[in-house]
Write a protein that holds these residues in place. Sequence first.
Motif, PDB file in Angstrom:
ATOM      1  N   UNK A  12      21.751 -41.909 -63.014  1.00  0.00           N
ATOM      2  CA  UNK A  12      23.108 -42.558 -63.085  1.00  0.00           C
ATOM      3  C   UNK A  12      23.908 -42.086 -63.537  1.00  0.00           C
ATOM      4  N   UNK A  13      23.394 -41.706 -65.306  1.00  0.00           N
ATOM      5  CA  UNK A  13      24.262 -40.490 -66.459  1.00  0.00           C
ATOM      6  C   UNK A  13      24.648 -39.449 -66.042  1.00  0.00           C
ATOM      7  N   UNK A  14      23.797 -38.897 -65.677  1.00  0.00           N
ATOM      8  CA  UNK A  14      24.125 -37.120 -65.244  1.00  0.00           C
ATOM      9  C   UNK A  14      24.952 -36.505 -63.527  1.00  0.00           C
ATOM     10  N   UNK A  66      23.186 -27.356 -62.963  1.00  0.00           N
ATOM     11  CA  UNK A  66      21.817 -27.331 -61.746  1.00  0.00           C
ATOM     12  C   UNK A  66      20.474 -27.553 -62.083  1.00  0.00           C
ATOM     13  N   UNK A  67      20.486 -27.059 -63.361  1.00  0.00           N
ATOM     14  CA  UNK A  67      19.300 -27.286 -63.858  1.00  0.00           C
ATOM     15  C   UNK A  67      18.519 -29.177 -63.971  1.00  0.00           C
ATOM     16  N   UNK A  68      19.766 -29.397 -64.546  1.00  0.00           N
ATOM     17  CA  UNK A  68      19.726 -30.599 -65.132  1.00  0.00           C
ATOM     18  C   UNK A  68      19.492 -31.378 -63.284  1.00  0.00           C
ATOM     19  N   UNK A  87      16.179 -32.622 -70.174  1.00  0.00           N
ATOM     20  CA  UNK A  87      16.889 -32.451 -69.215  1.00  0.00           C
ATOM     21  C   UNK A  87      18.701 -34.165 -69.796  1.00  0.00           C
ATOM     22  N   UNK A  88      17.817 -34.418 -71.002  1.00  0.00           N
ATOM     23  CA  UNK A  88      19.300 -35.502 -71.794  1.00  0.00           C
ATOM     24  C   UNK A  88      19.915 -34.121 -72.788  1.00  0.00           C
ATOM     25  N   UNK A 130      25.433 -29.644 -71.632  1.00  0.00           N
ATOM     26  CA  UNK A 130      26.054 -28.074 -71.333  1.00  0.00           C
ATOM     27  C   UNK A 130      26.730 -28.571 -69.772  1.00  0.00           C
ATOM     28  N   UNK A 131      28.074 -28.170 -69.744  1.00  0.00           N
ATOM     29  CA  UNK A 131      28.401 -27.752 -68.018  1.00  0.00           C
ATOM     30  C   UNK A 131      28.046 -27.040 -67.234  1.00  0.00           C
ATOM     31  N   UNK A 132      27.268 -26.154 -67.721  1.00  0.00           N
ATOM     32  CA  UNK A 132      26.878 -24.714 -67.482  1.00  0.00           C
ATOM     33  C   UNK A 132      25.687 -25.466 -67.128  1.00  0.00           C
TER      34      UNK A 132
END
Length: 530
Positions: free
Chosen positions: A380-382, A459-461, A448-449, A454-456
């Motif tokens: 939900x957050x990310x 995709x990994x998050x 992941x938190x 880092x916006x870049x």
Amino acid sequence: MSRYYLTTPIYYVNDRPHIGHAYTTILADAVARERRLVGEDVRFLTGTDEHGDKVERAAAARGLSPQEHVDDLAPVWKAEWDALEVRYDRFIRTTDPDHLAVVAIALEKLKAGKAPDGGPLLYEDAYRGWYCVSDERYWTEKDLVDGRCPECGKPVEEIEERNWFFRMSAFQARLVDHIQSHPGFIYPESRANEVLGFLREPLADLCISRPRERLAWGVPFPWDEEFVTYVWVDALLNYVTGTVDPQPGETPEETARRAIDAWNEHPADVHLIGKDILTTHSVYWITILMALGWALPRRILGHGWWLWEGSKISKSVGNAVRPEDLTPLFGVDGLRYYLLREMTLGQDSTYSYDSLVRRLNADLANDLGNLHSRVTKMAGRYLDGRLPQRADAVGQAEEPFLRERALEIGGGSGEVARAWREWRTHAALARVFELVSATNEYLERLEPWKRAKDPAAAPVVAATLFHAAEAVRLAAALLWPVVPQLSGRILESLGQPAVPCPEHLAWGILDGEAILAGPAIYQRLEAGAV
């Protein structure tokens, strides 16, 4: 689809179920659900035993006829199983018309049959011995313990009367040979050894009738209505009756004959019983089937007892624990999980409130509940509450070890399925929680938190949370046979059906679903509150 037929004992209707009854029936329900989950065609039978001395006396004490008494109490058992999420295919009652017909057919066949030595299978003779009303069994003088029933410890009554006898002794050698030549027929092995030990002594013949003048409440003998059928003979035949359901327009005898055919085509894959009724199932039942020329069940599985301070939990001991006393405190799923996680099949287990609280807090509230909460909240957050598409997530995060571990644990041939096949329910559940631990380890390693800053790394998050959510989904599907309500809530929060199907045991089902973060799936318990 492969077929699978399993049964519980049928239970006396004189009181409400206690935790021992609940364990047997919940275990059978979980096995039936697991078999369906891997794609098998399952028939699950349970029900009530409604004839005999105990029922007749209990009805009289209530000022009711026996039929009124059982009609009043059978729905209580149905309601209890419904409340515990038990989903049987037939709830059989031994007063059902098609069952009465099966008993009559079986008795007539025994009456006409011959023993292996050419003598009659049934004969009439005088009997003098000691009778236990509670167990509805005759005992000889040498069987008694301090003048009481060796099974339940209650007083016995001396009885002398004429009865019909089944030449059970004529099948002793064949029974021993079958047990020895079919490993696993009686399971676990310790139970088989108990039965073989019993069979080292000469096997007596079985009294299969009761005079109507002493006991009117039973299935009448077809050729001699002065007698009714011994309640165990009547009760054991329920497994044959229960192979089918009565159809509209069918007579009870037509249903009965169809049931007999169905049994001989596919007898029970397993009779799930408590160890206290091992002899009646492994000796009485099997020799009767041998005499009838009907198929034998594939397995008789005798589980242990639930103990309270070293004593078996039962009404007669006075320490009965009722499911309805526990579910308001721990939930239906909590009780189901505890019973199947704590008992190693074949062994006795000790019940306590403290152990219940510890187990449910550790597994459901902490490990599974916290993992589900952190994954859905981070989604939900990310990710604005929506997982990435499967194609976009694959290869974006370092998850091979998680996928490989999930495949080892789950699937139709994974560690969980193998544990179920070996009747190691506690081990099957332990393996699922290894997947939960592996998922927590995965998240701790990839953090992941932290990467979300880092916006870049977006995709990994997203991929990290996709794979974590996929592991939670698979864990929930694997737990569904035991905790269907809790698993259903987890699956629905991940955009999946509440009831999984065989395809859901694979890895890689999620694909861009909306994720719902909600309240904790299982509230932590405080020991002092119970």
